[in-house]
Enzyme design. Structure first.
Site, PDB file in Angstrom:
ATOM      1  N   GLU A  85       0.728  -1.221  -0.128  1.00 23.92           N
ATOM      2  CA  GLU A  85       0.033   0.135   0.006  1.00 23.92           C
ATOM      3  C   GLU A  85       0.869   1.390  -0.082  1.00 23.92           C
ATOM      4  O   GLU A  85       0.528   2.162  -0.656  1.00 23.92           O
ATOM      5  CB  GLU A  85      -0.874  -0.008   1.244  1.00 23.92           C
ATOM      6  CG  GLU A  85      -2.210  -0.496   1.066  1.00 23.92           C
ATOM      7  CD  GLU A  85      -2.170  -2.106   1.270  1.00 23.92           C
ATOM      8  OE1 GLU A  85      -0.928  -2.449   1.667  1.00 23.92           O
ATOM      9  OE2 GLU A  85      -3.049  -2.928   0.807  1.00 23.92           O
ATOM     10  N   HIS A 154     -10.324  -4.913  10.848  1.00 26.33           N
ATOM     11  CA  HIS A 154     -11.122  -4.793   9.311  1.00 26.33           C
ATOM     12  C   HIS A 154     -12.351  -3.995   9.448  1.00 26.33           C
ATOM     13  O   HIS A 154     -13.129  -4.244   8.414  1.00 26.33           O
ATOM     14  CB  HIS A 154     -11.244  -5.887   8.824  1.00 26.33           C
ATOM     15  CG  HIS A 154      -9.861  -6.740   8.477  1.00 26.33           C
ATOM     16  ND1 HIS A 154      -9.249  -7.620   9.161  1.00 26.33           N
ATOM     17  CD2 HIS A 154      -9.304  -6.953   7.117  1.00 26.33           C
ATOM     18  CE1 HIS A 154      -8.013  -7.930   8.618  1.00 26.33           C
ATOM     19  NE2 HIS A 154      -8.251  -7.330   7.169  1.00 26.33           N
TER      20      HIS A 154
END
Lengths: 365, 480
Positions: A85, A154
């Site tokens: 990322e 998450h």
């Protein structure tokens, strides 16, 4: 089972307040299709637009948002990245500085923390630091907030985190019209945009006008939408919480309380004009969000209303309904109780209204 | 751990009159327009069959231009350091003294279509990429005429195809790979030069960038400016492997003696060709900085003064290039001395002038935060009362920098009304003055009072009594 019932309830909640026959016969579009078609339109319209992220190309998108786009546009426009990322967000920002218009997908916004330095320091601040010499026309997008059973790492909502920073525009759409129009507006915008979607509504079909399908249909950034007009209390929400608010409004209607539901659409800039106008009408406000309460979206709205003359229109303090201040648990019951439910909202509204019924409230006005 | 190798240059004088090998300066033969020389011990290759050419040609013009640039960079940094000590420059100030050959040598072989991005030790690069010394010094002072109008400071200077100036260590590396992606996307034959230091070379994002650059075959030249110290930490304490040109692993690498400007130049030529045809390459420029990491670091607590002194004597890029120029008979002592004096004076006067420029104005605080502001107002300390002002022009996502000479004073808030009232009054006075003159020529009806709004309404040449709408187009130049 519960989910389909919720979806039906949400759709009927909307349809119940559409006055025209045309609305009932209107097209249905899922949020997924709305996003997909928006990406498709913008890729076709501007050569500089390209998509990069994990699994966006050959896998058709982790959540199938970019389905079919790689087949149509090829390797140059839809790029699969390794699971890095920080690297690929930096590459996307660099490409935007050099004049391209990337759409950088995070598989979920939780992974954006790996790349947050590039979003804030490389993207958001550059236009200001360079005194306008370098702008960064990038869109970061992906699902935000709680999904279903994915547990603490998450399930975080990042609306407050990114909305804190000047230089960014932060968008949180709810339905298909929002998703399509705002994504197109975001891609056309010359500033960095953080686009917070929600995984749970990807599959939900909403009725849309024909004009939504137009190639140039754009929803302006920074304007909230009144989903349901009302006169007793204002509920302000964004993303999934709009659904909860609409359902709560339907429940409250049975009790004779007409709640006005505002869908924020943009977190930064925040459309306080719409909120204040609504509060001037209803004199009561409850903010609803799925994110954590401390320093959240609701906290900002409370502060802003106190700094404005509209404060004097309030008949009761503003109340926030937010996600419980704990990391998201896994177990189903715990998870359900960690986010504001319809009955939580209804209770909050009744408390804010002082337990009056709709009629009594109307009589007092 | 490699010790820096000093280059020994074997000079061949091949001027117009002689092709004999000499080891002595040939003043007798007269000045040469161009000389050749062979570099030694300046390159080490990793995963490369052939390295850059060691036989380089140096023309007098190139020599003097490079020499001047290095002098200007060195003098500028010295002056900046002095101003910093006088408290005229604040915050961060990272100086490039000792590393000039890297920037000057590389720029010689970069073309106008190539992009550069570097970290915070960026003044020299900013200058070489086209921003004037005046604008750079002004930016350090934080005045209006700075290249970022005083809003960026030492670490945030930008130019055409020059993307800064980045404060976060290592962040510029993925950004640079992204710029290379843009070159490859557009197929415009440009390369991206991405500079970082030995301290940044261990950042994870650097390796993420290597990976993607190699996967996608990006025209990217990664350049590690190894000055052997990451702030106060020597490379042997920071890096398990300090052969930075090999850190690319699957990317070919080249070690270069970064204090030999001709070696740097040759290496850049090679690297540009490589990047265009074979994909990314990692260069390591072995160099040295004389000053501390920044102005708050004296630079002596982690290394001995003798070490710094030795580097100045043995490996200084400017003095060694000076000797080369003289030995190659391209210029003589007097010429170079005159050049040095002239450059020093010029740089000093430019910097002095910048120090007298006007301080950046308060409205800049809320100017150009967004290219397209959709918010109502910007929140000030205690309320939403600041208007977002837009000075820069951004057109179709391609920014156009507003040059300092075009920046006007822009009044804000209540001052807008005051300024407009002043403008209106001034115009009315001008009209009255004109009418007083015009009265003699004939009866003129009173010119209509224009509803100004925001239009630059020029006084109408022929007054139209019936006209109420102000002219939509600017009227043609009024006859005066």
């Amino acid at each position: 089972m519960l989910r389909t019932r919720l979806i039906q309830a949400a759709s009927s909640a909307q349809r119940a307040f559409s006055t025209s026959q045309k609305a009932l016969a209107a097209k249905q579009m899922t949020v997924r299709d709305a996003l997909n078609s928006a990406l498709d339109d913008e890729l076709a319209r501007d050569d500089r637009v390209f998509i990069l992220g994990e699994e966006v190309a050959q896998y058709d998108g982790a959540y199938k948002i970019s389905r079919g786009l790689w087949k149509k546009y090829g390797d140059k426009r839809v790029i699969d990245t390794p699971i890095t990322e920080m690297g690929f967000a930096g590459i996307a920002v660099g490409a935007a500085m050099a004049g391209l218009r990337p759409v950088c997908e995070f598989m979920t916004w939780n992974f954006s923390m790996q790349a947050i330095d590039h979003i804030i320091n490389s993207a958001a601040k550059t236009f200001y630091m360079s005194a306008g010499a370098v702008n960064v026309p990038i869109v970061f997008r992906g699902p935000n907030g709680a999904a279903s059973g994915v547990a603490a790492q998450h399930s975080q909502c990042f609306a407050a985190w990114y909305a804190h920073c000047p230089g960014l525009k932060v968008i949180s759409p709810y339905d298909s019209e929002d998703a399509r129009g705002l994504l197109k507006a975001a891609i056309r915008d010359p500033d960095p945009v953080v686009f917070l979607e929600n995984e749970l509504v990807y599959g939900t079909a909403f009725p849309v006008d024909d004009k939504v399908a137009d190639k140039d249909f754009v929803v302006p950034i920074g304007k909230a939408k009144i989903m349901r007009p009302g006169k007793d209390i204002t509920l302000v929400a964004h993303s999934k919480a709009v659904e909860t608010s609409l359902l709560a409004a339907a429940e409250l209607a049975k009790k004779g309380i007409e709640a006005e539901v505002i869908n924020l659409r943009s977190i930064r800039p925040l459309d306080t004009a719409t909120i204040f106008a609504s509060v001037r009408k209803t004199h009561h406000l409850v903010t609803v969000e799925n994110g954590w309460p401390q320093h959240g979206v609701g906290a900002e709205i409370c502060a802003r209303i106190m700094e404005d003359q509209t404060f004097f229109e309030l008949d009761a303090p503003v109340w926030r309904c937010a996600g419980v201040d704990v990391p998201m648990p896994y177990a189903k019951t715990l998870e359900a109780h960690a986010l504001p439910r319809v009955q939580d909202l209804v209770e909050a509204v009744l408390k804010v209204l002082g337990g009056k019924t709709g009629k009594a409230a109307a009589a007092n006005k | 751990m490699m010790k820096p190798c000093y280059a020994r240059v074997v000079m061949k004088c091949s001027g117009a009159r002689s092709i004999l090998e000499r080891n002595i300066p040939c003043r007798i033969m007269g000045r040469h327009k161009c000389s050749c020389l062979t570099l030694e011990n300046t390159f080490k290759c990793y995963d490369l069959e052939n390295g850059p050419t060691m036989d380089v040609e140096l023309s007098k013009d190139d020599a003097l231009s490079m020499y001047t640039q290095m002098l200007e960079c060195r003098r500028f940094e010295t002056v900046a350091g002095n101003y910093y000590k006088e408290r005229k420059i604040r915050g961060f100030c990272h100086l490039y003294n000792g590393q000039e050959a890297v920037a000057v040598g590389m720029k010689q072989r970069l073309r106008s279509c190539d992009s550069v991005i570097t970290a915070y030790r960026c003044h020299a690069w900013t200058y070489l990429m086209g921003v004037s010394l005046h604008e750079i010094m002004a930016e350090l002072f934080g005045v209006k005429t700075g290249c970022s109008r005083g809003k960026g400071g030492s670490m945030h200077m930008y130019g055409d195809r020059f993307y800064g100036g980045n404060g976060i260590v290592g962040a510029q590396v993925p950004l640079g790979a992204g710029i290379a992606l843009a070159h490859s996307y557009r197929k415009d034959n440009g390369v991206a030069v991405v500079l970082y230091g030995d301290g940044a070379a261990n950042q994870g994002q650097v390796f993420e960038s290597y990976n993607m650059a190699k996967l996608w075959c990006l025209p990217c030249i990664f350049v590690c400016e190894n000055n052997h110290y990451g702030m106060g930490t020597h490379v042997r304490r920071a890096s398990a492997m300090s052969e930075f040109y090999m850190r690319g692993q699957y990317i070919p690498g080249l070690w270069v003696d970064g204090n030999q400007v001709l070696a740097v130049r040759s290496a850049t030529q090679f690297a540009v060709e490589h990047a265009l045809n074979h994909g990314p390459i990692v260069l390591e420029m072995s160099t040295y900085r004389y000053v501390g990491h920044s102005m708050s670091d004296p630079g002596t607590s982690y290394r001995s003064r003798e070490e710094v002194q030795k580097a100045r004597e043995k490996r200084d890029p400017i003095t060694s290039f000076r000797s080369q120029i003289i030995a190659l008979c391209l210029a003589d002592e007097e010429e170079l001395k005159a050049l040095e004096d002239k450059t020093k004076k010029q740089v000093d006067s430019i910097c002095k002038k910048a120090s007298t420029d006007k301080e950046v104005e308060l409205h800049e605080l809320h100017t150009d935060i967004y290219a397209k502001n959709v918010d109502g107002k910007i929140r000030g300390v205690s309320g939403f009362h600041l208007e977002h002002i837009k000075l820069a022009e951004v057109c179709f996502g391609k920014p156009k920098k507003t040059p300092a000479c075009e920046i006007n004073d822009v009044p804000v808030g209540a001052a807008i009304d005051v300024a407009k009232a002043k403008e209106r009054k001034a115009k009315q006075d001008a009209k009255k003055a004109k009418d007083a003159k015009g009265d003699k020529k004939g009866a003129n009806s009173k010119p209509p009072k224009g509803e100004d709004g925001d239009k630059e309404a020029k006084p109408p040449v022929e007054p139209k009594p019936a006209a109420k709408t102000p002219p939509t187009k600017a009227p043609p130049a009024p006859k005066k």
